[in-house]
Design an enzyme around this catalytic site. Structure first.
Site, PDB file in Angstrom:
ATOM      1  N   SER A   1      89.453  16.791 -39.689  1.00 17.19           N
ATOM      2  CA  SER A   1      89.319  15.342 -39.829  1.00 17.19           C
ATOM      3  C   SER A   1      88.458  14.994 -41.043  1.00 17.19           C
ATOM      4  O   SER A   1      88.871  15.225 -42.185  1.00 17.19           O
ATOM      5  CB  SER A   1      88.778  14.745 -38.538  1.00 17.19           C
ATOM      6  OG  SER A   1      88.833  13.332 -38.562  1.00 17.19           O
ATOM      7  N   SER A   2      87.251  14.463 -40.858  1.00 16.13           N
ATOM      8  CA  SER A   2      86.378  14.203 -41.996  1.00 16.13           C
ATOM      9  C   SER A   2      86.149  15.484 -42.789  1.00 16.13           C
ATOM     10  O   SER A   2      86.107  15.469 -44.028  1.00 16.13           O
ATOM     11  CB  SER A   2      85.032  13.640 -41.514  1.00 16.13           C
ATOM     12  OG  SER A   2      84.143  13.439 -42.586  1.00 16.13           O
TER      13      SER A   2
END
Length: 440
Positions: free
Chosen positions: A160-161
């Site tokens: 994700s991030s």
């Protein structure tokens, strides 16, 4: 007399507490007389690792049996995550592989509210810009020196991030990383903002779309003037992802096929699992995308990290974890008993080369070393399915643990990335265990 329910519960809780206390005492006594266990590797925080403008934390996992020249995995967590959470959760298979193959894992940890990494500000999107990526590269440099890391086997993965940062780091520091695997990310630069925010709703919603050339230019702009090779890229995305919408998967494939100068049309397509579709791009699969049908943002799911480990080359140690050299027993084939086919995919001042070795003899080869000459001006920056030494001139590629035997009529495929100064021709002069091979 009837005992009220409340009193019965209190009595029951007291009994449970007394039993628990007794068991704890017994365990403590038993432990005091038990033999001491050998030291076990653990997640360790490191301080004072270098420039760290955004106050990130650094954690390291170094297995007890560390290779003499270990690979290094940079593993980056998701928003709200921590080093410990990814170490013990979605990235646990990486830890098991580190124990088996002797590589080091470095975990950056964001400390700002929300614990997301900065992939949005101007400073974040340029090499040595002074944001999170600067601190992360200080961690890499510290670990490289501390653990005698093999510089050709530094790889990055994230969720994700962390996957977004994986793409950014691959664009900003292509001379450091040899391969990358991103779970549910977006193209490098997609999350750029101009108002100081770290969230870009247009990108997260999958409505920020550009041409492959535009995406490629955006990645190249993060390290202006660089003409070398870029990391091999593996991209994972679930079709039902509503956090970082699925169209980002296609946009990221557009970006990295353009950066690598390969066709956006897949060179091959298969299904490693029933709901996965894997597409590979370029003759050597320098870019790989895996689409997970029906999966949301909760990746990696079971089995994914195993495929990432192989793609990143982490399932082969540079050297045996207990020695400084790799010991290989070789059995040369009869004269004329091998053939080699070399295929090059070149761009600008970089190339990838795939070498297919065929055992044309009637006996098996058990352990092999393939020697060949690189054209002048070529330097190997990373490779897979073999170890390569030295990086230029007369090179020896040695088998890894899983492909040491070549049965009669069987083949083994290996490959590498290299820079070049104008001559992008294939290697030549192939010998297998000292025997000259025909060139197919």
């Amino acid at each position: 007399m009837t005992i009220p329910n409340h009193d019965r519960r209190v009595t029951r809780y007291r009994v449970v507490a007394l039993v628990a206390a007794a068991l704890s005492l017994i365990a403590a006594v038993a432990f005091s007389f038990a033999p001491r266990q050998a030291h076990a590797a653990s997640l360790t925080q490191v301080t004072g690792f270098g420039a760290n403008p955004t106050n990130l934390n650094m954690y390291v996992y170094a297995p007890d049996r560390l290779a003499a020249r270990p690979a290094l995995l940079l593993m980056i967590h998701y928003c709200t995550g921590t080093a410990s959470a990814v170490h013990n959760g979605g990235g646990r298979d990486y830890v098991t592989a580190a124990d088996r193959h002797g590589f080091v894992i470095v975990y950056p940890e964001a400390t700002r509210d929300g614990r997301c990494f900065d992939v949005s500000t101007q400073n974040a999107l340029r090499r040595n810009g002074g944001s999170d990526s600067t601190g992360i590269m200080s961690m890499v440099a510290h670990a490289r020196q501390r653990y005698n890391v093999d510089p050709s086997r530094i790889v990055v993965s994230g969720i994700s991030s962390g996957a977004m940062m994986t793409n950014v780091l691959a664009a900003e520091y292509p001379d450091v990383f040899s391969a990358a695997s991103a779970f549910a990310g977006v193209p490098a630069g997609c999350f750029a903002t101009t108002d100081g925010s770290l969230w870009n709703s247009q990108c997260s919603g999958g409505t920020l779309q550009k041409t492959p050339q535009q995406w490629g230019d955006q990645a190249r702009a993060m390290y202006p003037g660089y003409t070398g090779t870029y990391p091999r890229m593996q991209l994972w995305h679930g079709t039902n992802d509503t956090t970082l919408a699925y169209p980002n998967f296609g946009e990221a494939l557009d970006q990295w096929t353009n950066v690598h100068g390969v066709s956006r049309t897949p060179a091959s397509t298969d299904q490693p699992q029933s709901n996965w579709t894997r597409t590979r791009y370029g003759t050597t699969g320098v870019v790989e995308g895996i689409s997970a049908q029906g999966t949301g943002h909760d990746v990696p799911t079971s089995g994914m990290v195993g495929y990432a480990i192989t793609f990143l080359g982490l399932d082969r140690p540079s050297t045996d974890p207990t020695t400084t050299t790799t010991t290989t027993t070789t059995t040369p084939p009869p004269t004329g008993g091998c053939s080699v086919k070399a295929a090059v995919n070149a761009w600008n001042n970089g190339l990838t080369e795939t070498i297919t070795i065929t055992n044309t003899s009637s006996t098996a080869v058990n352990g092999w070393r393939l020697q060949f000459a690189l054209p002048g001006g070529q330097t190997i920056t990373g490779g897979w399915s073999a170890t390569y030494s030295p990086a230029s001139g007369q090179v020896t590629a040695s088998n890894v643990s899983y492909n040491g035997q070549i049965a009669p009529s069987a083949q083994v495929s290996i490959g590498f990335q290299a820079t070049h100064t104008g001559n992008s021709a294939a290697a030549g002069g192939f010998t297998l265990n000292g025997v000259q091979c025909a060139v197919a």
